[in-house]
Scaffold this motif. Structure first.
Motif, PDB file in Angstrom:
ATOM      1  N   PHE A   5      -1.982  -7.217   4.649  1.00  0.00           N
ATOM      2  CA  PHE A   5      -1.972  -5.758   4.505  1.00  0.00           C
ATOM      3  C   PHE A   5      -2.116  -5.484   3.019  1.00  0.00           C
ATOM      4  O   PHE A   5      -1.258  -5.871   2.225  1.00  0.00           O
ATOM      5  CB  PHE A   5      -0.656  -5.168   5.029  1.00  0.00           C
ATOM      6  N   THR A   6      -3.227  -4.833   2.624  1.00  0.00           N
ATOM      7  CA  THR A   6      -3.523  -4.628   1.214  1.00  0.00           C
ATOM      8  C   THR A   6      -4.125  -3.252   0.990  1.00  0.00           C
ATOM      9  O   THR A   6      -4.708  -2.668   1.911  1.00  0.00           O
ATOM     10  CB  THR A   6      -4.475  -5.739   0.706  1.00  0.00           C
ATOM     11  N   SER A  65       4.748 -11.339  -0.758  1.00  0.00           N
ATOM     12  CA  SER A  65       4.171 -10.233  -1.533  1.00  0.00           C
ATOM     13  C   SER A  65       4.367  -8.844  -0.927  1.00  0.00           C
ATOM     14  O   SER A  65       3.459  -8.024  -0.965  1.00  0.00           O
ATOM     15  CB  SER A  65       2.674 -10.468  -1.770  1.00  0.00           C
ATOM     16  N   PRO A  66       5.566  -8.547  -0.385  1.00  0.00           N
ATOM     17  CA  PRO A  66       5.744  -7.195   0.147  1.00  0.00           C
ATOM     18  C   PRO A  66       5.938  -6.185  -0.982  1.00  0.00           C
ATOM     19  O   PRO A  66       6.573  -6.494  -1.992  1.00  0.00           O
ATOM     20  CB  PRO A  66       7.025  -7.314   0.979  1.00  0.00           C
ATOM     21  N   TYR A  67       5.369  -5.006  -0.834  1.00  0.00           N
ATOM     22  CA  TYR A  67       5.662  -3.924  -1.772  1.00  0.00           C
ATOM     23  C   TYR A  67       5.239  -2.583  -1.198  1.00  0.00           C
ATOM     24  O   TYR A  67       4.394  -2.506  -0.316  1.00  0.00           O
ATOM     25  CB  TYR A  67       5.007  -4.152  -3.146  1.00  0.00           C
ATOM     26  N   MET A  68       5.897  -1.538  -1.711  1.00  0.00           N
ATOM     27  CA  MET A  68       5.575  -0.163  -1.381  1.00  0.00           C
ATOM     28  C   MET A  68       5.322   0.573  -2.687  1.00  0.00           C
ATOM     29  O   MET A  68       6.207   0.610  -3.540  1.00  0.00           O
ATOM     30  CB  MET A  68       6.745   0.500  -0.637  1.00  0.00           C
ATOM     31  N   PRO A  69       4.130   1.143  -2.880  1.00  0.00           N
ATOM     32  CA  PRO A  69       3.950   1.998  -4.053  1.00  0.00           C
ATOM     33  C   PRO A  69       4.864   3.222  -3.910  1.00  0.00           C
ATOM     34  O   PRO A  69       5.013   3.742  -2.804  1.00  0.00           O
ATOM     35  CB  PRO A  69       2.481   2.420  -3.986  1.00  0.00           C
ATOM     36  N   GLN A  70       5.477   3.649  -5.008  1.00  0.00           N
ATOM     37  CA  GLN A  70       6.337   4.833  -4.937  1.00  0.00           C
ATOM     38  C   GLN A  70       5.526   5.976  -4.334  1.00  0.00           C
ATOM     39  O   GLN A  70       4.429   6.273  -4.799  1.00  0.00           O
ATOM     40  CB  GLN A  70       6.850   5.217  -6.315  1.00  0.00           C
ATOM     41  N   PRO A  71       6.037   6.589  -3.268  1.00  0.00           N
ATOM     42  CA  PRO A  71       5.248   7.621  -2.584  1.00  0.00           C
ATOM     43  C   PRO A  71       4.957   8.819  -3.476  1.00  0.00           C
ATOM     44  O   PRO A  71       5.811   9.248  -4.235  1.00  0.00           O
ATOM     45  CB  PRO A  71       6.129   8.031  -1.407  1.00  0.00           C
ATOM     46  N   VAL A  72       3.743   9.345  -3.362  1.00  0.00           N
ATOM     47  CA  VAL A  72       3.368  10.559  -4.075  1.00  0.00           C
ATOM     48  C   VAL A  72       3.533  11.768  -3.154  1.00  0.00           C
ATOM     49  O   VAL A  72       3.477  12.901  -3.589  1.00  0.00           O
ATOM     50  CB  VAL A  72       1.918  10.483  -4.619  1.00  0.00           C
ATOM     51  N   GLY A  84      -6.578  -0.512   0.480  1.00  0.00           N
ATOM     52  CA  GLY A  84      -7.994  -0.462   0.818  1.00  0.00           C
ATOM     53  C   GLY A  84      -8.344  -1.239   2.075  1.00  0.00           C
ATOM     54  O   GLY A  84      -9.484  -1.216   2.528  1.00  0.00           O
ATOM     55  N   GLY A  85      -7.350  -1.929   2.652  1.00  0.00           N
ATOM     56  CA  GLY A  85      -7.579  -2.704   3.870  1.00  0.00           C
ATOM     57  C   GLY A  85      -6.537  -2.348   4.911  1.00  0.00           C
ATOM     58  O   GLY A  85      -6.090  -1.205   5.008  1.00  0.00           O
ATOM     59  N   ASN A  86      -6.132  -3.345   5.716  1.00  0.00           N
ATOM     60  CA  ASN A  86      -5.047  -3.120   6.665  1.00  0.00           C
ATOM     61  C   ASN A  86      -3.820  -2.674   5.882  1.00  0.00           C
ATOM     62  O   ASN A  86      -3.567  -3.163   4.784  1.00  0.00           O
ATOM     63  CB  ASN A  86      -4.705  -4.419   7.408  1.00  0.00           C
ATOM     64  N   HIS A  87      -3.054  -1.742   6.453  1.00  0.00           N
ATOM     65  CA  HIS A  87      -1.866  -1.270   5.739  1.00  0.00           C
ATOM     66  C   HIS A  87      -0.856  -0.676   6.708  1.00  0.00           C
ATOM     67  O   HIS A  87      -1.179  -0.392   7.863  1.00  0.00           O
ATOM     68  CB  HIS A  87      -2.244  -0.246   4.660  1.00  0.00           C
ATOM     69  N   LEU A  88       0.369  -0.520   6.219  1.00  0.00           N
ATOM     70  CA  LEU A  88       1.441   0.117   6.963  1.00  0.00           C
ATOM     71  C   LEU A  88       1.611   1.530   6.435  1.00  0.00           C
ATOM     72  O   LEU A  88       1.511   1.755   5.223  1.00  0.00           O
ATOM     73  CB  LEU A  88       2.759  -0.651   6.781  1.00  0.00           C
ATOM     74  N   MET A  89       1.857   2.478   7.336  1.00  0.00           N
ATOM     75  CA  MET A  89       2.140   3.852   6.936  1.00  0.00           C
ATOM     76  C   MET A  89       3.557   4.211   7.376  1.00  0.00           C
ATOM     77  O   MET A  89       3.882   4.138   8.562  1.00  0.00           O
ATOM     78  CB  MET A  89       1.147   4.836   7.569  1.00  0.00           C
ATOM     79  N   MET A 136       5.407  10.737   3.426  1.00  0.00           N
ATOM     80  CA  MET A 136       4.619   9.580   3.824  1.00  0.00           C
ATOM     81  C   MET A 136       4.530   8.567   2.686  1.00  0.00           C
ATOM     82  O   MET A 136       4.479   8.935   1.519  1.00  0.00           O
ATOM     83  CB  MET A 136       3.212  10.043   4.210  1.00  0.00           C
ATOM     84  N   ALA A 137       4.507   7.274   3.061  1.00  0.00           N
ATOM     85  CA  ALA A 137       4.355   6.201   2.082  1.00  0.00           C
ATOM     86  C   ALA A 137       3.545   5.078   2.722  1.00  0.00           C
ATOM     87  O   ALA A 137       3.442   4.992   3.941  1.00  0.00           O
ATOM     88  CB  ALA A 137       5.715   5.674   1.637  1.00  0.00           C
ATOM     89  N   ALA A 138       2.986   4.227   1.884  1.00  0.00           N
ATOM     90  CA  ALA A 138       2.230   3.066   2.353  1.00  0.00           C
ATOM     91  C   ALA A 138       3.023   1.800   2.064  1.00  0.00           C
ATOM     92  O   ALA A 138       3.887   1.782   1.186  1.00  0.00           O
ATOM     93  CB  ALA A 138       0.867   3.002   1.655  1.00  0.00           C
ATOM     94  N   GLY A 139       2.714   0.740   2.797  1.00  0.00           N
ATOM     95  CA  GLY A 139       3.356  -0.543   2.566  1.00  0.00           C
ATOM     96  C   GLY A 139       2.374  -1.674   2.752  1.00  0.00           C
ATOM     97  O   GLY A 139       1.448  -1.574   3.565  1.00  0.00           O
ATOM     98  N   PHE A 140       2.580  -2.736   1.964  1.00  0.00           N
ATOM     99  CA  PHE A 140       1.659  -3.866   1.963  1.00  0.00           C
ATOM    100  C   PHE A 140       2.449  -5.168   1.950  1.00  0.00           C
ATOM    101  O   PHE A 140       3.512  -5.247   1.340  1.00  0.00           O
ATOM    102  CB  PHE A 140       0.739  -3.799   0.740  1.00  0.00           C
ATOM    103  N   LEU A 141       1.904  -6.208   2.601  1.00  0.00           N
ATOM    104  CA  LEU A 141       2.525  -7.526   2.618  1.00  0.00           C
ATOM    105  C   LEU A 141       1.544  -8.511   3.240  1.00  0.00           C
ATOM    106  O   LEU A 141       0.503  -8.114   3.763  1.00  0.00           O
ATOM    107  CB  LEU A 141       3.846  -7.511   3.410  1.00  0.00           C
ATOM    108  N   THR A 142       1.893  -9.780   3.168  1.00  0.00           N
ATOM    109  CA  THR A 142       1.101 -10.831   3.795  1.00  0.00           C
ATOM    110  C   THR A 142       2.006 -11.612   4.740  1.00  0.00           C
ATOM    111  O   THR A 142       3.109 -12.009   4.352  1.00  0.00           O
ATOM    112  CB  THR A 142       0.499 -11.778   2.733  1.00  0.00           C
ATOM    113  N   ILE A 143       1.540 -11.798   5.973  1.00  0.00           N
ATOM    114  CA  ILE A 143       2.259 -12.625   6.944  1.00  0.00           C
ATOM    115  C   ILE A 143       1.445 -13.909   7.105  1.00  0.00           C
ATOM    116  O   ILE A 143       0.260 -13.858   7.436  1.00  0.00           O
ATOM    117  CB  ILE A 143       2.407 -11.918   8.298  1.00  0.00           C
ATOM    118  N   THR A 144       2.092 -15.035   6.840  1.00  0.00           N
ATOM    119  CA  THR A 144       1.437 -16.339   6.951  1.00  0.00           C
ATOM    120  C   THR A 144       1.984 -17.064   8.170  1.00  0.00           C
ATOM    121  O   THR A 144       3.191 -17.064   8.403  1.00  0.00           O
ATOM    122  CB  THR A 144       1.675 -17.168   5.673  1.00  0.00           C
TER     123      THR A 144
END
Length: 140
Positions: A89-90, A24-31, A92-97, A35-43
């Motif tokens: 990484f979601t 489930s990796p994704y990056m919302p198109q930066p506004v 509102g929670g942990n996230h990548l910048m 700077m941009a955010a990124g989200f994913l799950t590591i299992t």
């Protein structure tokens, strides 16, 4: 489904090794232009914990990891991934910048992200760029 036992000379008391995968990796198109955010799950399907120690991407000068607790964001140098557990990484929670963007990622593109761990080999993930308002629970 075949199960294979792994043991490495560096494993603790024969607990095995971490077996990491990303979903489930994704990056919302930066506004923002820089700077941009990124989200994913590591299992981790393995019997030993591992630690995410750094994240890099050719699209950004640096990628930092942040935790969010009670609405307060704090930069972290690493995140533990427990044996038989997940690191999420979601929004509102942990996230990548992604900071100091070298180009503006656009919806429909992908961004290559390299995850480095304390014990396991690095993983490279193609992170799709979604709309700025993308919500993974609704799919749009």
């Amino acid at each position: 489904m075949a199960l294979t036992g792994c043991s490495g000379s560096g494993s603790k008391s024969g607990a095995g090794e971490a077996e990491l995968s990303v979903s489930s990796p994704y990056m919302p198109q930066p506004v923002s232009a820089d700077m941009a955010a990124g989200f994913l799950t590591i299992t981790n399907e393995g019997g030993a914990e591992d630690t995410l120690t750094s994240v890099t991407s050719d699209v950004a000068g640096q990628v930092t990891m942040h935790s969010t607790t009670g609405g307060a964001m704090a930069e972290k140098s690493s995140f533990s991934i427990p044996a038989h557990g997940r690191l999420v990484f979601t929004s509102g929670g942990n996230h990548l910048m992604f900071e100091e963007l070298k180009r503006a990622p656009k919806q429909g593109q992908t961004v290559a992200v390299r995850l480095t761990f304390a014990k396991s080999g690095p993983l490279t993930v193609e992170m799709p760029v979604k709309s700025a308002t993308y919500n993974p629970s609704t799919g749009h």
